[in-house]
Structures are given as structure tokens and as C-alpha cells.
Write a protein that holds these residues in place. Structure first.
Motif, PDB file in Angstrom:
ATOM      1  N   THR A 148       5.640   3.086  -0.275  1.00 23.58           N
ATOM      2  CA  THR A 148       5.101   4.232  -1.019  1.00 23.58           C
ATOM      3  C   THR A 148       5.695   5.563  -0.594  1.00 23.58           C
ATOM      4  O   THR A 148       5.254   6.603  -1.069  1.00 23.58           O
ATOM      5  N   ALA A 207       0.718  10.417  -6.350  1.00 16.56           N
ATOM      6  CA  ALA A 207      -0.516   9.625  -6.454  1.00 16.56           C
ATOM      7  C   ALA A 207      -0.470   8.683  -7.658  1.00 16.56           C
ATOM      8  O   ALA A 207      -0.847   7.513  -7.556  1.00 16.56           O
ATOM      9  N   THR A 242       2.625  -0.183   5.802  1.00 15.49           N
ATOM     10  CA  THR A 242       2.382   1.098   5.154  1.00 15.49           C
ATOM     11  C   THR A 242       1.329   1.868   5.934  1.00 15.49           C
ATOM     12  O   THR A 242       0.459   1.286   6.571  1.00 15.49           O
ATOM     13  N   LEU A 256      -3.499   1.857  -0.033  1.00 11.02           N
ATOM     14  CA  LEU A 256      -3.053   1.554  -1.388  1.00 11.02           C
ATOM     15  C   LEU A 256      -4.219   1.314  -2.330  1.00 11.02           C
ATOM     16  O   LEU A 256      -4.031   1.224  -3.535  1.00 11.02           O
ATOM     17  N   LEU A 291       6.340   8.622  -3.083  1.00  9.55           N
ATOM     18  CA  LEU A 291       5.682   8.425  -4.383  1.00  9.55           C
ATOM     19  C   LEU A 291       4.498   9.386  -4.515  1.00  9.55           C
ATOM     20  O   LEU A 291       3.799   9.644  -3.540  1.00  9.55           O
ATOM     21  N   PHE A 351       2.197   1.447  -8.572  1.00  2.00           N
ATOM     22  CA  PHE A 351       2.733   0.439  -7.679  1.00  2.00           C
ATOM     23  C   PHE A 351       1.635  -0.541  -7.251  1.00  2.00           C
ATOM     24  O   PHE A 351       1.837  -1.761  -7.244  1.00  2.00           O
ATOM     25  N   ALA A 352       0.447   0.016  -6.905  1.00  2.17           N
ATOM     26  CA  ALA A 352      -0.669  -0.847  -6.504  1.00  2.17           C
ATOM     27  C   ALA A 352      -0.998  -1.820  -7.633  1.00  2.17           C
ATOM     28  O   ALA A 352      -1.281  -3.002  -7.401  1.00  2.17           O
ATOM     29  N   GLU A 406       7.292   0.258   4.086  1.00  3.34           N
ATOM     30  CA  GLU A 406       6.910   1.598   3.623  1.00  3.34           C
ATOM     31  C   GLU A 406       7.207   1.782   2.128  1.00  3.34           C
ATOM     32  O   GLU A 406       7.982   2.677   1.764  1.00  3.34           O
ATOM     33  N   ARG A 434      12.559   5.751  -5.865  1.00  2.00           N
ATOM     34  CA  ARG A 434      11.667   4.798  -5.204  1.00  2.00           C
ATOM     35  C   ARG A 434      11.061   3.850  -6.243  1.00  2.00           C
ATOM     36  O   ARG A 434      10.956   2.653  -6.017  1.00  2.00           O
ATOM     37  N   ARG A 435      10.672   4.409  -7.380  1.00  2.00           N
ATOM     38  CA  ARG A 435      10.079   3.573  -8.434  1.00  2.00           C
ATOM     39  C   ARG A 435      11.105   2.560  -8.932  1.00  2.00           C
ATOM     40  O   ARG A 435      10.781   1.401  -9.182  1.00  2.00           O
ATOM     41  N   SER A 486       2.132   7.399  -9.123  1.00  2.00           N
ATOM     42  CA  SER A 486       3.082   6.312  -8.909  1.00  2.00           C
ATOM     43  C   SER A 486       2.550   5.304  -7.898  1.00  2.00           C
ATOM     44  O   SER A 486       2.813   4.109  -8.012  1.00  2.00           O
ATOM     45  N   VAL A 487       1.814   5.801  -6.900  1.00  2.00           N
ATOM     46  CA  VAL A 487       1.202   4.873  -5.948  1.00  2.00           C
ATOM     47  C   VAL A 487       0.240   3.950  -6.690  1.00  2.00           C
ATOM     48  O   VAL A 487       0.224   2.729  -6.475  1.00  2.00           O
TER      49      VAL A 487
END
Lengths: 210, 218
Positions: free
Chosen positions: A144, A149, A173, A177, A147, A155-156, A142, A123-124, A151-152
Motif C-alpha cells: 500500500t 485511501a 504492511t 487494510l 496509495l 486494493f483491499a 508493503e 503502484r496500482r 486506492s487502499v
């Protein structure tokens, strides 16, 4: 970078699911789509990305602005992380692959084949592809899923940096986020009204089984 | 576009890419037919052009469903459709990659198999030339069939049924060119028709394939 959606109606499998959707999105802003399963979030995003035609209404934005990311990451299992990103960088004509690897914390995995990554790592890598495109409007479905915490948060942070550079993001989502500046659009009021039991009008077999 | 071509070739060559599939099938056909028909050299020489062309055609058919199916499954096709290169270019590159992975190796090994089939000496250059000119048409037409059936689960049967009739002219003129050559007759007509088919489908079908992919992505 301005996206304007006016009176949009979109359909899934021939059935109109959303009607009269209007919103605007300009550079530096993010819009989060909310709504129960099946309301048409993915359909709306695919329509905005140009993968399917709108039933009615208009979408106006600069040409070649969209970077789309969906449930499937578009990764090739037998290519390494670096090769996957280098391919998309070549397709989009940018040289941002090393930057994206750095940003999404993939440096340690760069020489691993994508098939040996965990779901969250894939996903990353899928999200790192967004950084590679250099496109201003991110359309994310979607993003996240799977992922953790950390990685979220990563991403944020990437989304925030994208917005700070004047980009925009439109995403569906269910989780928070932590993007304080993002607006939320609840799609429930736009659900298309279908008369009870009505089938699509052009279904030649409607009524055959009755 | 070059990047897409290189990626498709690299994927084909890595594990599970299916590079040797068509080639192995072609080899098996050419080895098994003499065993089944019997060792009579005259009979083999007579049927060699037809058998070699049918073998090459079926070998091409084997790998067609992979052209778009894998990209559709992992989402790459959606992403390519939103990428800056036109979808017509994407399908043309994919047809080209398919030819390099199947048609080209088939063409290159065909003289060796001609030997197994007791093909008369005059036939060899014509076998090479007719396959080199004809197999690109097989890849382009096959890409069109794959574009029509992308997204269908187990679409292989439908794909074969759609594509086989379109393969017939290429097969007829390709095999005819080799047969006439082996008998020492004039080969200009079948060769021109073979080249005409290839040029025609290469010019037109990428547009049709791209339209089919667009509709199937909806």
C-alpha cells in the motif's frame, strides 16, 4: 492451495535475521506480517517467493503458486499501462489483462506510458499485475505504499475477491487494510539471537581492524 | 518467451532504449580510423579486417551493462525469476534480443564501412559472414558478464574486464577469416573455429548466466 512454513530461518547479507518461524496458510486466508523495521519481513517474503534459499527449515507449497510484488513494481517506463500488463499476461499465459485494468480502475490510463503516471498510479498498475498472473498465493511486500485511501480500499477489495476465489495472501504492511478476516503474525519473537558483537562466522576479515 | 523478446526489442527501439548506440560507435570508428591512419589505400586495406572486427566488438561491449541492469533496477528481474519461464530461457532470450539490437545491425552495415576502409573486394562476403557467425557469441558471452555483475553499481568497468578476455578468440578467428579471404587464402579453418566458439557458448553459457543471476538476486 496450502502454504506450510516449518522452523524457517532466513538470512540477509549472510546474517541470520529470523529463526524458528512456523505458520500455515490455506486457500481463502490472509496473513499479515508485522514487526519493526529491519526485523526481516522482506527477507522472509523473498525466501517464501523462492528468490533466496532458506538457511534452515522447510517451505512446502504447490509448485508455481507464488505471485510476488515488492517495493519495485517491475514496470517499464516507456511502455503503456496496457502494454505492461499485456506483457505479464503473456509471460504467465493468461488473458486477464483487461480484467485487471478494470479491477484496479486503470481504464482511463490504459494508453499512457508508465513514466507519466504518479507514484500511486504506478503502484496500482504494479498491483494489477498480481491479478494478471492468476497465481493463487500473493506474496506482497508493503503493497500500500503511496496509495491514497480510495486506492487502499480498492486494493483491499481486490485482495478480498482473491481470497473469495480460494487464493491466499501473505503480506507485510504497517497500515490497517480493513481485512477483518486476516490473521496477524508478529515477527518480534522470532528475531534471531546473535551474541553481542558477533560477526558472521565465515567473515575472513573479522578481527582484522581490532 | 516470445513476449519477452518482443518486449526487449520494443524497449530498445523506444526513446532512451539505446538502439543506435553501438551502431553509431561502429560508424565513428570506421570513419575516424582512415582520418587518423592517413589515406594510403594499401595500409587501410591491410588493417581493414582487424579494425572492423575490433570496432564491432567494442560497439557490442558498449551496451552490455544494460542487458540486466535496467530490469534489476525496476524489479522486473525479481518478477521474471518467479515467473513460469525458466531463468535459463530468460537469459537466452535476452542475449538473443541484444544480438538483434546490436550484432545484426553491425553485420548489415559492415560492407558499407568496408568501403570506407578500402577492404579488397574478396573480403566483403567474408566480412558479412564472419560477423554474422561471430557476433552472436559476443552477445552470449556479454550476457554472461552482465549476469555476473548484475546489482553492482557502476559495474561497467568490471564487466568489460571480465568479458574482454573471453572475446579474444572470437576476435582472432573472425578477423583472421576476413584477412585470409581478402588475400585469397583458404578460410575454412578460422570459420570452423569461429562457428565452434559460437555454438559452444550458445549451448553452455545460458546455464552459467542463469546461475549467476540467481546468486546475485539473493
Amino acid at each position: 492451495m496450502d502454504l506450510t512454513v516449518t522452523n524457517l530461518a532466513c538470512a540477509r547479507g549472510g546474517v541470520t535475521v529470523l529463526e524458528r518461524v512456523s505458520f500455515g496458510l490455506s486457500g481463502g486466508a490472509a496473513l499479515i506480517l508485522r514487526g519493526p523495521n529491519g526485523i526481516g519481513k522482506t527477507t522472509l517474503l523473498r525466501t517464501v517467493a523462492g528468490l533466496q534459499p532458506a538457511v534452515a527449515g522447510e517451505i512446502s507449497m504447490p509448485p508455481e503458486a507464488v505471485a510476488y510484488a515488492a517495493h519495485a513494481d517491475g514496470l517499464k517506463a516507456t511502455l503503456t499501462v496496457a502494454e505492461n500488463l499485456a506483457f505479464w499476461a503473456a509471460i504467465y499465459g493468461t488473458d486477464r489483462a483487461p480484467h485487471a485494468i478494470q479491477r484496479m480502475n486503470l481504464a482511463a490510463l490504459a494508453d499512457r506510458q508508465a513514466q507519466n503516471l504518479s507514484a500511486g498510479q504506478k503502484r496500482r498498475l504494479g498491483l494489477a499485475r498480481l491479478l494478471v498472473t492468476g497465481r493463487p498465493l500473493w506474496v506482497l511486500d508493503e503493497p500500500t505504499v503511496s496509495l491514497d485511501a480510495a486506492s487502499v480500499a480498492l486494493f483491499a477489495e481486490a485482495v478480498r475477491a482473491h481470497l473469495a476465489e480460494g487464493g491466499a495472501a501473505l503480506m507485510a504492511t504497517h497500515i490497517d487494510l480493513g481485512l477483518a478476516e486476516a490473521e496477524v503474525l508478529d515477527l518480534a519473537p522470532y528475531r534471531a539471537e546473535t551474541p553481542a558483537g558477533a560477526e558472521p562466522a565465515d567473515d575472513p576479515f573479522a578481527g582484522v581492524t581490532a | 518467451m516470445i513476449a519477452l523478446l518482443l518486449r526487449d526489442l520494443r524497449l530498445a527501439l523506444r526513446a532512451g532504449g539505446g538502439f543506435g548506440l553501438g551502431l553509431a560507435f561502429f560508424l565513428l570508428v570506421a570513419v575516424l580510423v582512415p582520418l587518423g591512419v592517413g589515406p594510403e589505400p594499401a595500409t587501410l586495406a591491410k588493417i581493414a579486417p582487424g579494425i572492423l572486427w575490433v570496432g564491432a566488438l567494442l560497439a557490442c561491449l558498449l551496451s552490455l551493462d544494460r542487458i540486466f541492469a535496467l530490469d534489476h533496477e525496476d524489479g522486473s528481474l525479481d518478477l521474471l525469476a518467479t515467473a513460469p519461464i525458466p531463468l535459463e530461457g530468460v537469459v537466452a532470450v535476452k542475449a538473443c534480443a541484444h544480438w538483434i539490437v546490436t550484432g545484426l545491425p553491425l553485420t548489415l552495415v559492415s560492407p558499407l564501412l568496408g568501403l570506407l576502409m578500402n577492404l579488397p573486394a574478396e573480403g566483403y562476403p567474408l566480412l558479412l559472414a564472419s560477423l554474422a557467425i561471430g557476433t552472436p557469441a559476443l552477445s552470449v558471452i556479454g550476457t554472461f558478464g552482465a549476469a555476473l555483475t548484475v546489482g553492482l553499481k557502476r559495474g561497467g568497468l568490471l564487466l568489460s574486464l571480465l568479458v574482454l578476455p573471453l572475446y579474444v578468440p572470437t576476435l582472432v578467428f573472425g578477423a583472421e577469416a576476413v584477412r585470409r579471404g581478402a588475400l585469397g587464402m583458404d578460410v575454412a579453418t578460422p570459420f570452423l573455429l569461429l562457428g565452434g566458439i559460437t555454438a559452444g557458448v550458445a549451448a553452455l553459457l545460458p546455464f552459467a548466466s542463469a546461475a549467476a543471476v540467481r546468486i546475485n538476486l539473493r
